[in-house]
Enzyme design. Structure first.
Site, PDB file in Angstrom:
ATOM      1  NE  ARG A 267      -3.498  -2.244   2.644  1.00  0.00           N
ATOM      2  CZ  ARG A 267      -4.269  -2.592   3.445  1.00  0.00           C
ATOM      3  NH1 ARG A 267      -4.715  -1.828   4.534  1.00  0.00           N
ATOM      4  NH2 ARG A 267      -5.089  -3.703   3.561  1.00  0.00           N
ATOM      5  NE  ARG A 282      -0.118   5.754   8.779  1.00  0.00           N
ATOM      6  CZ  ARG A 282      -1.319   5.509   8.784  1.00  0.00           C
ATOM      7  NH1 ARG A 282      -1.879   5.059   7.701  1.00  0.00           N
ATOM      8  NH2 ARG A 282      -2.189   5.728   9.694  1.00  0.00           N
ATOM      9  CD  GLU A 354      -7.214  -1.122  11.223  1.00  0.00           C
ATOM     10  OE1 GLU A 354      -7.528  -2.113  10.542  1.00  0.00           O
ATOM     11  OE2 GLU A 354      -6.940  -0.073  10.670  1.00  0.00           O
ATOM     12  CB  SER A 357     -11.038  -3.683   9.125  1.00  0.00           C
ATOM     13  OG  SER A 357     -10.463  -2.185   9.471  1.00  0.00           O
ATOM     14  NE  ARG A 396      -0.919  -0.136  12.320  1.00  0.00           N
ATOM     15  CZ  ARG A 396      -1.566   0.676  11.967  1.00  0.00           C
ATOM     16  NH1 ARG A 396      -3.085   0.413  12.116  1.00  0.00           N
ATOM     17  NH2 ARG A 396      -1.428   1.647  11.174  1.00  0.00           N
TER      18      ARG A 396
END
Length: 430
Positions: A267, A282, A354, A357, A396
């Site tokens: 990404r 990130r 997070e 999801s 994470r």
């Protein structure tokens, strides 16, 4: 993609949804095009019916040896008119479809209307937040001191926000992947698949990454003569796995279908940087285990809750405290009707991060990818419901592991459930 008929019959609800999501789509143009398309379609069908009727009359006149020259000339003109109208209708429909691809999914009724992440609903928490009697180190310091992540060399090879796991760091990543796949396949009923790490444009469009998020994707060289041959590095296994059944009709007897897959994820996240960029939080390439479900509409929300439980079980087994929040409208993903986030506790940062999801897309992705099923033999095909959740994203989780299980001497304990996957080691360092 939302059904055009639904938009036609609920235009103001769709406008309100766009306002609630703080996003835009050219609804005025869509309504105008849809009206024109339906009017032209009706006119074209009327002309075709007339053409068929006159064609029959011409055949009868020829059979009776009567002159039909004038009528034949009129039909040639009519035929040309029908061709022109059909081409115009096709162009109009293509523009309609292009606008439909920019319209996000309708939120499910329980999704709260909100303007920021502060309006997300906190559903539950699990585990006690740990207390420490020594000064905590952030994960990047621990990783560098234990020599398990090399941030500088990762950046040297590929650029900023790429990292290199090495030694026991690479082994820890591999252990986590294997543990998660084993958990989902042996305890949760998923079938493991290993999909391609590249996806073409139709596949990326099917799950909603394109056209809206193309700037965030890594695209390979384009074949200018055939845009559909474009290949993208996948941002998540959800993309290839969901599209495994694109343009297929499944049997209702085969549903639900559960798949799990490990892939790296790529990404760009253009414009998302400026904070939280240090360490692993990130990065542009990361490992993830994904879960994807194909269900009937009647069972999809029960399946959504069980999907959430499957993802939670990963963190529970690792002994990592977390919370679950439900997205409000402005935080809801483009394709999702309802979404939960699972956020793991990072004690050195004193914040939740997070790691999954968990989304129900209802028929939104299935309509874009044309994935249908027959409820029973001979029945009219219907669109399946698709769901997915990370089970889970590794960077994470690694952050939480290093910070939660750190010792005063800089070593890090390994959770018992991971030890069989890492050669029986009980700690890193020392």
């Amino acid at each position: 993609m939302i059904d055009l008929k639904f938009i036609r019959e609920n235009t103001e609800d769709v406008r309100q949804m766009l306002a609630d999501r703080h996003t835009e789509a050219d609804m005025d143009r869509l309504v105008e095009l849809d009206t024109r398309w339906r009017e032209n379609l009706t006119h074209t069908q009327s002309l075709k019916a007339h053409q068929n009727q006159v064609s029959q009359q011409i055949a009868e006149r020829k059979k009776a040896k009567l002159d039909a020259t004038e009528t034949i000339a009129e039909m040639r003109e009519l035929s040309q008119k029908i061709k022109e109208l059909t081409a115009e209708n096709n162009d109009t429909k293509a523009e309609i479809d292009a606008i439909l691809l920019t319209i996000p999914n309708m939120p499910e009724a329980s999704t709260p209307v909100g303007t920021s992440e502060d309006d997300n609903i906190k559903i539950k928490t699990w585990g006690e937040l740990p207390n420490f009697d020594f000064e905590l180190k952030p994960h990047w310091e621990i990783a560098e001191q234990l020599d398990i992540v090399d941030f500088q060399r990762g950046a040297k090879v590929a650029g900023s926000n790429f990292v290199l796991f090495k030694g026991l760091g690479a082994r820890l990543e591999r252990a986590l992947i294997q543990f998660m796949l084993d958990l989902h396949t042996t305890q949760h009923g998923y079938t493991e698949v290993s999909p391609p790490f590249l996806a073409n444009r139709p596949t990326m469009t099917g799950t909603g990454q394109l056209p809206k998020f193309e700037a965030d994707m890594y695209r390979c060289d384009r074949d200018e003569e055939n845009p559909d041959s474009d290949l993208f590095l996948i941002p998540t296994a959800e993309v290839p796995v969901t599209n495994l059944f694109a343009d297929e009709i499944l049997s209702g007897d085969d549903l639900p279908i559960y798949y799990t897959a490990y892939t790296p994820c790529f990404r760009r996240e253009a414009g998302a940087y400026g904070k939280d960029t240090r360490g692993l939080q990130r990065i542009h390439q990361f490992d993830k285990v994904e879960m994807v479900k194909f269900t009937t509409p009647e069972t999809s929300y029960a399946e959504h809750e069980s999907l959430l439980a499957n993802a939670e079980s990963v963190l529970q087994a690792l002994g990592l405290p977390y919370r679950v929040v439900q997205h409000c409208t402005v935080e809801l993903g483009f394709a999702a009707a309802k979404c939960y986030d699972i956020e793991v506790w990072a004690p050195a940062r004193q914040r939740f991060l997070e790691v999954s999801s968990c989304s129900n897309f209802e028929a939104f992705q299935a309509r874009r990818a044309n994935i249908r099923y027959r409820p029973e033999p001979g029945a009219k095909p219907e669109f399946v419901h698709t769901l997915n959740a990370s089970g889970t994203a590794l960077p994470r989780v690694v952050i939480a592991l290093l910070e939660t299980y750190q010792n005063p001497d800089g070593t890090v304990r390994i959770p018992a459930v991971l030890q069989p996957y890492i050669g029986g080691l009980t700690q890193i360092g020392g």
